[in-house]
Design an enzyme around this catalytic site. Structure first.
Site, short mmCIF file in Angstrom:
data_model
loop_
_atom_site.label_atom_id
_atom_site.label_comp_id
_atom_site.label_asym_id
_atom_site.label_seq_id
_atom_site.Cartn_x
_atom_site.Cartn_y
_atom_site.Cartn_z
N ASN A 124 0.61 -1.20 -0.03
CA ASN A 124 -0.09 -0.05 0.08
C ASN A 124 0.78 1.26 0.10
O ASN A 124 0.65 2.00 0.87
CB ASN A 124 -1.08 -0.21 1.16
N ARG A 129 8.71 6.35 -2.49
CA ARG A 129 8.69 6.37 -0.93
C ARG A 129 9.36 4.96 -0.35
O ARG A 129 10.01 5.06 0.36
CB ARG A 129 7.17 6.61 -0.21
N ARG A 179 4.40 0.43 9.35
CA ARG A 179 5.41 -0.48 8.86
C ARG A 179 6.71 -0.59 9.92
O ARG A 179 7.38 -1.72 9.71
CB ARG A 179 5.87 -0.31 7.45
N LYS A 223 0.55 -11.64 -1.12
CA LYS A 223 1.30 -10.97 -2.23
C LYS A 223 2.67 -10.76 -1.92
O LYS A 223 3.66 -11.00 -2.79
CB LYS A 223 0.62 -9.67 -2.59
N PRO A 240 2.79 -13.00 -7.72
CA PRO A 240 2.51 -12.12 -6.87
C PRO A 240 1.21 -11.39 -7.55
O PRO A 240 1.39 -10.80 -8.80
CB PRO A 240 3.74 -11.14 -6.74
N ASP A 242 -1.02 -8.28 -7.59
CA ASP A 242 -1.14 -6.93 -7.08
C ASP A 242 -2.26 -6.28 -7.94
O ASP A 242 -2.96 -7.22 -8.78
CB ASP A 242 0.14 -6.04 -7.02
N HIS A 244 -1.63 -4.32 -10.39
CA HIS A 244 -1.42 -4.46 -11.70
C HIS A 244 -1.82 -5.70 -12.59
O HIS A 244 -2.25 -5.85 -13.56
CB HIS A 244 -0.01 -4.20 -12.19
N PHE A 291 4.17 -7.71 -16.38
CA PHE A 291 3.97 -6.50 -15.36
C PHE A 291 4.88 -5.38 -15.82
O PHE A 291 4.05 -4.24 -15.50
CB PHE A 291 4.62 -7.28 -14.18
#
Length: 323
Positions: A124, A129, A179, A223, A240, A242, A244, A291
């Site tokens: 998320n 970042r 996190r 994921k 994975p 996600d 996308h 991807f």
DNA sequence: GGCCGACCTGTGAG
DNA sequence: ACTCACAGGTCGG
């Protein structure tokens, strides 16, 4: 340069490989060389048509190793990528189309500890970042390797350093948000489970069991666990899923999933299984190529914009660097 | 067992 | 300048 490996540029594209969402520490310099860290070394890589030229800087207490061999391992250069592309193209016309542009995409074999904590940060979150958080972890808790072009480079921290109780407070102050707790707690659990011995077990376990083990760590769901399985544990059948990949799946393969409310466990597995059925044991690799096709960073380059006409709007104050 | 909302914070588009 | 949705999701109810 310290050395070179004879390897055609057609079978390794550093831009797609490093910017394809696998790794977050590689930087492209103005002379088109790449600089990054793995295996306790600062690497500077520069390709020409036939060779990968490399320079490696290590600290004085790092033992000597065959550095060409380290690169071959990291990039999986022994995998015959062109043959694999041909196989995947036979299985899937969608891949075949994507492969025309995205040649030389390689699944890196990354270091599990770095991979785990990088992808805990990724959830998320946005790429820039994530990158800054990873660099913070390295400068806070990693040991300095050396200086290249007046920039200090740090190793990714050892897991014991991330397990310290002070890490929680440090990272919260450094704006890691929720996190911070995941990182400190996951590190503690890894140490508790046996550290690198546990990691090595995960490589030996079957994919689905390794995934279950990883999901015992806070901040690691399906994921992120699949990212780790695929990128650093040699479980190349991991997919994975996600946002996308979900988009890709509904657009090209599983249109009936178009209006599901959220990616539930069932949907998640259905998508992964579809790719595995299509491509087989290495499914995560072609998935990575597809991807790349979805990523913003690889779209709208001036020479090949043909996707969305509305993106032709005039850009304000766009300064173009002239080299 | 599946679904839903909350969640730290920075980035970037409007 | 100043919102405000969104970002390669995860967790707890």
């Amino acid at each position: 340069m310290d050395g070179k490996i004879k390897f055609p540029i057609s079978a390794l594209n550093l831009n797609y490989t490093f910017n394809g969402g696998q790794a977050f520490r590689w930087k492209c310099l103005e002379d088109n060389s790449w600089i990054g860290v793995f295996a306790h070394r600062i690497w500077k890589l520069r390709q020409d048509e036939e060779y990968i030229n490399f320079e490696a800087v290590k600290s004085s207490n790092t033992p000597e190793e065959d550095e060409a061999a380290l690169l071959i391992d990291y990039f999986r250069l022994n995998e015959p990528l062109n043959e694999l592309y041909d196989e995947w193209a036979k299985c899937d016309p969608i891949f075949s189309e994507a492969a025309k542009k995205f040649t030389g995409v390689r699944m890196l074999r990354q270091e599990p500890i770095e991979n785990i904590f990088t992808f805990i940060c990724s959830s998320n979150n946005n790429i820039s970042r994530i990158k800054s958080m990873v660099e913070k972890m390295c400068t806070f808790y990693g040991s300095e390797i050396g200086v290249v072009d007046e920039v200090k480079y740090y190793d990714f921290p050892v897991v014991e350093n991330l397990a310290k109780s002070s890490v929680l407070n440090d990272l919260q102050k450094a704006a890691f948000g929720y996190r911070a707790k995941f990182i400190q707690q996951a590190a503690s659990k890894i140490v508790e489970f046996g550290g690198h011995d546990w990691i090595n077990e995960l490589k030996k376990l079957p994919y689905d069991e390794a995934k279950i083990e990883l999901m015992k760590l806070p901040g690691i769901g399906a994921k992120v666990a699949d990212c780790i399985c695929l990128m650093s544990l040699d479980h190349l059948e991991a997919i994975p899923v996600d946002t996308h990949v979900f988009q890709i799946a509904t657009k090209y393969y599983l249109p009936h999933l178009k209006n599901v409310k959220s990616v539930t466990n069932r949907v998640y597995n259905e998508i992964g299984d579809h790719f595995r059925t299509m491509y087989g044991k290495y499914a995560g690799w072609p998935h990575c190529v597809l991807f790349c096709g979805e990523l913003k960073i690889f779209q709208d380059s001036p020479t090949e914009k043909r996707k969305k006409p509305e993106q032709l709007k005039p850009k304000k104050h766009k300064k173009t660097k002239v080299s």
